[in-house]
Design a protein around this motif. Structure first.
Motif, PDB file in Angstrom:
ATOM      1  N   ARG A 147       0.828  -1.207   0.000  1.00  0.00           N
ATOM      2  CA  ARG A 147       0.000   0.000   0.000  1.00  0.00           C
ATOM      3  C   ARG A 147       0.864   1.260   0.000  1.00  0.00           C
ATOM      4  N   THR A 189      -0.462   7.194   1.127  1.00  0.00           N
ATOM      5  CA  THR A 189      -1.821   7.740   1.144  1.00  0.00           C
ATOM      6  C   THR A 189      -2.836   6.664   1.508  1.00  0.00           C
ATOM      7  N   GLN A 190      -2.688   5.468   0.946  1.00  0.00           N
ATOM      8  CA  GLN A 190      -3.613   4.387   1.266  1.00  0.00           C
ATOM      9  C   GLN A 190      -3.487   3.946   2.714  1.00  0.00           C
ATOM     10  N   ASP A 197      -6.387   3.874   5.580  1.00  0.00           N
ATOM     11  CA  ASP A 197      -6.723   2.647   6.296  1.00  0.00           C
ATOM     12  C   ASP A 197      -6.606   2.821   7.808  1.00  0.00           C
TER      13      ASP A 197
END
Length: 490
Positions: free
Chosen positions: A252, A255-256, A260
């Motif tokens: 990931r 940003t991801q 999360d």
């Protein structure tokens, strides 16, 4: 000549555009460089971009002038008996249809054009000459809104008066992205706003909220309007958590990972029941963050504001001005994640970064954060606590580990420096470095816009000037500032 002159002028412009398009496509009458046609074409395209920026600004000023003149003329022809609201709607509708924009956008354009062309002479002049762009002019219009004429003129002059002395190494306002001008203008406005920041902040706290907005592709936005210290601490904590999770086995993006971890927190999977709350009070809190990573926030506090003698704003790194009561609370709580920064009452420059982080490496890092304020790469907005210290002259090439040979860079521009031809220029103890691009173009550094703190009336001399000042430091308990004043020499 009237319409004939207008028609002729636009015919000339169209002819000039045809020439420039041919040059940009490499189909001009002669190459930019006989020795290296490809390199010459690349450099020539940059020249075209630079010229187009100036011309676009001039056209933006022309559009604003034409729109305002049209509006004034229509009102004059209509006479005083025509309903004002109906007339404004008719003008906006005509301009909107002509420019192929909706009525709301047309109304906003008219309002901004009126402000820039009639109320901000320095901004309009800079726009006409191409010194600033239309987005810069919009920032000036928006940040002067709500100020009285004197306040608006003072803000405009602070940033755009060509006679105002500025450091020779400082990038002109027009060379900064408009969002960087917005940050600077907002800081200045907060410090000089006629209404106390405490009153405005109290209203903002009362209006705190969470908002939900559907988006495309099965996505939606969930956002919160919070006190700045809480929002900034949360953002920095998400960044620290996400960076800690990165590694060769993590697919990931940063940003991801932030998204999360945010989802984990609000849905409960990021918390352990029974642990202390964010404020450290375990008397009734049901949950608290499970991670040991602390959010870090850099707070700059004017000395007299810290003592409660004045009410001028402090500065929250990555955000901007905050109420002094918020800064005093952050300092008084003594949380290890907050670093006190005192500034000199004479000129607003950083004075001292705190006794609790006096070790050389920490002190140098904090001094670097104070000098640069953010990533030093042109236009980058990445805040101090998310950046990396880097040698300007590499250690293996004789570079020293001193503040004058260091700059803070965000991870992206740190990599860019090492894998491309972008190179920083020299820095000093008080000035960040500029940058030179692979094409040899130089971009000056963005400087802090220091503003001298307010001196309490009882500490001013008979002439109204602040007295001479010697700083001694903080008491061991940090309850009060130890300082003394002495009369200026005869």
């Amino acid at each position: 000549m009237g319409k004939a002159a207008v028609v002729k002028a636009f015919e000339d412009i169209k002819a000039a555009l045809a020439v420039l398009n041919a040059e940009a496509e490499g189909c001009g009458s002669e190459p930019f460089s006989d020795a290296d046609p490809l390199a010459g074409l690349a450099d020539g395209c940059l020249d075209i971009l630079a010229g187009a920026r100036v011309v676009e600004a001039g056209f933006a000023a022309l559009k604003a002038r034409a729109a305002v003149t049209y509006s004034d003329t229509v009102q004059a022809v209509a006479g005083p008996d025509t309903p004002v609201q109906a007339l404004e709607m008719a003008v906006a509708a005509e301009i909107g249809a002509l420019l192929a924009v909706g009525p709301r956008a047309a109304g906003a354009f008219l309002a901004a054009s009126h402000t820039v062309a009639k109320e901000l002479p320095l901004a309009f002049s800079a726009l006409q000459t191409g010194t600033i762009t239309w987005p810069h002019a919009l920032v000036m219009a928006e940040e002067t809104a709500g100020l009285d004429p004197a306040g608006a003129a003072a803000l405009e002059a602070h940033f755009l008066d060509p006679d105002l002395p500025r450091p020779a190494t400082a990038a002109p306002i027009g060379e900064l992205p408009a969002y960087r001008l917005r940050a600077k203008a907002r800081n200045w406005r907060e410090r000089h706003h006629p209404e106390s920041i405490e009153k405005r902040h109290a209203k903002g706290v009362a209006d705190r909220r969470v908002e939900y907005r559907p988006d495309r592709d099965g996505m939606a936005w969930l956002s919160a309007c919070l006190p700045a210290d809480q929002a900034m601490a949360g953002w920095n904590r998400l960044t620290a958590l996400a960076r800690g999770m990165q590694g060769p086995d993590e697919s990931r993006t940063l940003t991801q990972l932030k998204a999360d971890k945010f989802t984990d927190a609000i849905l409960g999977s990021g918390y352990n029941a029974g642990s202390a709350g964010a404020g450290g009070d375990d008397s009734g809190a049901a949950a608290g963050p499970s991670s040991r990573i602390q959010a870090q926030v850099l707070v700059t506090v004017p000395v007299f504001s810290l003592l409660g003698i004045t009410d001028e704003p402090a500065n929250l790194d990555g955000y901007g001005p905050i109420p002094p009561s918020m800064a005093r609370r952050l300092v008084a709580e003594g949380a290890g994640s907050f670093y006190r920064v005192l500034v000199d009452p004479r000129d607003g420059a950083p004075l001292e970064i705190g006794r609790t982080s006096y070790r050389l490496t920490k002190a140098m890092k904090k001094a670097l954060q104070l000098r640069d304020g953010k990533c030093t790469f042109p236009g980058c907005n990445n805040p101090s606590l998310d950046n990396e210290a880097d040698h300007l002259q590499a250690w293996q090439h004789g570079g020293t580990t001193g503040i004058s040979n260091l700059a803070q860079l965000c991870p992206k521009h740190h990599r860019l420096k090492h894998v491309t031809g972008w190179t920083p220029t020299t820095a000093t103890q008080n000035e960040p470095p500029g940058w030179t691009s692979p094409t040899g173009r130089h971009y000056k550094a963005e400087h802090h816009d220091w503003d001298p703190p307010h001196w309490p009336a009882q500490l001013q001399s008979a002439t109204g000037d602040p007295p001479d000042f010697i700083y001694l430091g903080l008491s061991p308990g940090e309850e009060a500032l130890e300082w003394f004043l002495h009369a200026p020499p005869a």
